[in-house]
Design a protein around this motif. Structure first.
Motif, PDB file in Angstrom:
ATOM      1  N   VAL A  19       0.829  -1.203   0.000  1.00 26.17           N
ATOM      2  CA  VAL A  19       0.000   0.000   0.000  1.00 26.17           C
ATOM      3  C   VAL A  19       0.863   1.252   0.000  1.00 26.17           C
ATOM      4  O   VAL A  19       0.568   2.229  -0.707  1.00 26.17           O
ATOM      5  N   ARG A  20       1.942   1.251   0.762  1.00 23.47           N
ATOM      6  CA  ARG A  20       2.819   2.432   0.782  1.00 23.47           C
ATOM      7  C   ARG A  20       3.349   2.741  -0.615  1.00 23.47           C
ATOM      8  O   ARG A  20       3.391   3.902  -1.044  1.00 23.47           O
ATOM      9  N   ASN A  21       3.762   1.703  -1.344  1.00 23.13           N
ATOM     10  CA  ASN A  21       4.283   1.919  -2.688  1.00 23.13           C
ATOM     11  C   ASN A  21       3.213   2.435  -3.634  1.00 23.13           C
ATOM     12  O   ASN A  21       3.478   3.264  -4.513  1.00 23.13           O
ATOM     13  N   GLN A  75       6.269  11.207   4.738  1.00 19.98           N
ATOM     14  CA  GLN A  75       6.801  10.177   5.634  1.00 19.98           C
ATOM     15  C   GLN A  75       5.738   9.123   5.914  1.00 19.98           C
ATOM     16  O   GLN A  75       4.564   9.442   6.091  1.00 19.98           O
ATOM     17  N   TYR A  76       6.194   7.875   5.953  1.00 21.66           N
ATOM     18  CA  TYR A  76       5.320   6.740   6.218  1.00 21.66           C
ATOM     19  C   TYR A  76       5.781   6.049   7.499  1.00 21.66           C
ATOM     20  O   TYR A  76       6.968   6.062   7.836  1.00 21.66           O
ATOM     21  N   TYR A  77       4.838   5.400   8.181  1.00 18.01           N
ATOM     22  CA  TYR A  77       5.130   4.659   9.408  1.00 18.01           C
ATOM     23  C   TYR A  77       4.650   3.224   9.234  1.00 18.01           C
ATOM     24  O   TYR A  77       3.577   2.974   8.687  1.00 18.01           O
ATOM     25  N   THR A  78       5.430   2.289   9.720  1.00 15.59           N
ATOM     26  CA  THR A  78       5.004   0.893   9.637  1.00 15.59           C
ATOM     27  C   THR A  78       3.857   0.643  10.611  1.00 15.59           C
ATOM     28  O   THR A  78       3.762   1.300  11.654  1.00 15.59           O
ATOM     29  N   PRO A  79       2.972  -0.302  10.301  1.00 16.84           N
ATOM     30  CA  PRO A  79       2.082  -0.798  11.363  1.00 16.84           C
ATOM     31  C   PRO A  79       2.939  -1.251  12.540  1.00 16.84           C
ATOM     32  O   PRO A  79       4.088  -1.672  12.366  1.00 16.84           O
ATOM     33  N   PHE A  80       2.377  -1.146  13.749  1.00 17.79           N
ATOM     34  CA  PHE A  80       3.235  -1.364  14.924  1.00 17.79           C
ATOM     35  C   PHE A  80       3.878  -2.748  14.938  1.00 17.79           C
ATOM     36  O   PHE A  80       3.292  -3.746  14.555  1.00 17.79           O
ATOM     37  N   ARG A 139      10.404   7.512   2.638  1.00 18.49           N
ATOM     38  CA  ARG A 139      10.939   7.825   3.970  1.00 18.49           C
ATOM     39  C   ARG A 139      10.099   7.049   4.973  1.00 18.49           C
ATOM     40  O   ARG A 139       8.929   7.366   5.210  1.00 18.49           O
ATOM     41  N   LEU A 140      10.682   5.987   5.546  1.00 18.31           N
ATOM     42  CA  LEU A 140       9.936   5.059   6.404  1.00 18.31           C
ATOM     43  C   LEU A 140      10.460   5.092   7.833  1.00 18.31           C
ATOM     44  O   LEU A 140      11.673   5.034   8.063  1.00 18.31           O
ATOM     45  N   VAL A 141       9.526   5.175   8.783  1.00 19.49           N
ATOM     46  CA  VAL A 141       9.866   5.128  10.208  1.00 19.49           C
ATOM     47  C   VAL A 141       9.200   3.896  10.816  1.00 19.49           C
ATOM     48  O   VAL A 141       7.974   3.782  10.785  1.00 19.49           O
ATOM     49  N   PHE A 159      18.143   2.105   9.789  1.00 16.96           N
ATOM     50  CA  PHE A 159      17.177   3.124  10.204  1.00 16.96           C
ATOM     51  C   PHE A 159      17.824   4.101  11.188  1.00 16.96           C
ATOM     52  O   PHE A 159      18.708   3.729  11.966  1.00 16.96           O
ATOM     53  N   THR A 160      17.371   5.342  11.141  1.00 13.72           N
ATOM     54  CA  THR A 160      17.908   6.373  12.027  1.00 13.72           C
ATOM     55  C   THR A 160      16.869   6.888  13.022  1.00 13.72           C
ATOM     56  O   THR A 160      17.217   7.635  13.937  1.00 13.72           O
ATOM     57  N   SER A 161      15.595   6.521  12.825  1.00  6.63           N
ATOM     58  CA  SER A 161      14.520   6.976  13.714  1.00  6.63           C
ATOM     59  C   SER A 161      13.594   5.821  14.044  1.00  6.63           C
ATOM     60  O   SER A 161      13.454   4.879  13.259  1.00  6.63           O
ATOM     61  N   VAL A 162      12.953   5.921  15.192  1.00  7.01           N
ATOM     62  CA  VAL A 162      11.948   4.941  15.590  1.00  7.01           C
ATOM     63  C   VAL A 162      10.796   5.678  16.267  1.00  7.01           C
ATOM     64  O   VAL A 162      11.006   6.725  16.897  1.00  7.01           O
TER      65      VAL A 162
END
Length: 304
Positions: free
Chosen positions: A16-18, A29-34, A58-60, A83-86
């Motif tokens: 879906v992100r793609n 910016q996109y975030y993964t499901p937890f 850009r994925l967090v 990864f550089t952020s969480v």
């Protein structure tokens, strides 16, 4: 203004992100499901995080847990993956999650939340952001929670101004968000009920210093919403069809059987039907279908 796609469990994976990035390239910016904090990530999670599945995105990663040692173990693995952020999930209202004192459940124990953030922020090799609600039972809990978040050098604080008991009902509690604007120096991101361009404009009028918003259900119902906010025409059926077809082809290439594909597409249409006439009727048709052939026929009727 920065625009984020909110993570939704079982929906906003890399397929879906793609599709958003290719057909509605307005999301910053996109975030993964937890991802549950545990000793090691499974293959499904690693596949969702893989660079080849997130090119140009850009994925967090978002983690959910209540033990600092488990969260830190996961952040080390994420650092090894580049990864550089969480992001830490302190907002999920699901009953099964809350019962384990995860997600919004940890908000009922502010002292534990404080200790958790203290240890994670001290030892984490990544920049740390938090996505939170404003309490479990009452908005009155927010004053103490707000003072806790204000103590820490968060990369950003994403606030969904509802309590856990609200789930996604009732109006967002904008007074609580205003309190955060006054008290917290970390960058703030607004999340909650941005479903139209006018919803967005209302929030930016109320909070002119906030320079980022996260949109979930509004973007699933209208994939072109951020484009409209930026002045582009509303998405037409041709664009929606291309967006849909990329998701469908990605599911066919990834999932084991047709039933799994149809089930996943039903979750997408739970939101997407809202932008079409007779949305309730269309949703019922899709929810009742059992085969891929039947599913394709219904979608053809909707998008023709």
């Amino acid at each position: 203004m920065l625009f984020y796609l909110a993570p939704l469990e079982g929906i906003t994976g890399y397929i879906v992100r793609n599709a958003y990035a290719h057909h509605f390239p307005y999301i910053d910016q996109y975030y993964t499901p937890f991802i549950p904090a545990a000793k090691r990530m499974n293959q499904k999670i690693l596949r969702d995080l893989a660079p080849e599945h997130n090119q140009g995105i850009r994925l967090v990663p978002q983690l959910i847990g209540n033990r600092a040692d488990e969260i830190l173990m996961m952040t080390e693995q994420l650092a090894d993956l580049g990864f550089t952020s969480v992001n830490l999930n302190m907002g999920c209202p699901s009953g099964t999650v809350v019962a384990k004192k995860r997600g919004a459940g940890i908000l009922s124990c502010p002292d534990e939340l404080d200790c958790l953030l203290d240890e994670v922020l001290t030892k984490c090799p990544l920049r740390v952001s938090v996505k939170t609600r404003i309490g479990m039972e009452s908005e009155n809990e927010w004053e103490q929670l707000c003072s806790i978040y204000a103590k820490y050098p968060l990369e950003e604080l994403i606030i969904h101004p509802r309590i856990q008991k609200d789930f996604y009902k009732n109006e967002p509690r904008l007074d609580a968000f205003a309190k955060a604007v006054e008290q917290i120096s970390a960058p703030l991101c607004y999340n909650g009920d941005i479903n139209t361009v006018e919803d967005y404009r209302r929030i930016t009028r109320l909070f002119p210093t906030v320079d980022r918003v996260m949109i979930g259900r509004g973007l699933l119902a209208n994939p072109g919403l951020v484009g409209e906010i930026k002045g582009h025409p509303a998405a037409d059926k041709r664009q929606i069809r291309a967006f849909h077809d990329e998701i469908l082809e990605g599911c066919l290439a990834t999932f084991r059987g047709e039933r799994d594909v149809v089930f996943h597409m039903k979750e997408i249409w739970f939101y997407l039907t809202k932008r079409f006439p007779e949305s309730d009727k269309r949703l019922k048709q899709i929810q009742k279908c059992q085969s891929l052939v039947e599913y394709r026929l219904i979608v053809q009727q909707i998008l023709s």
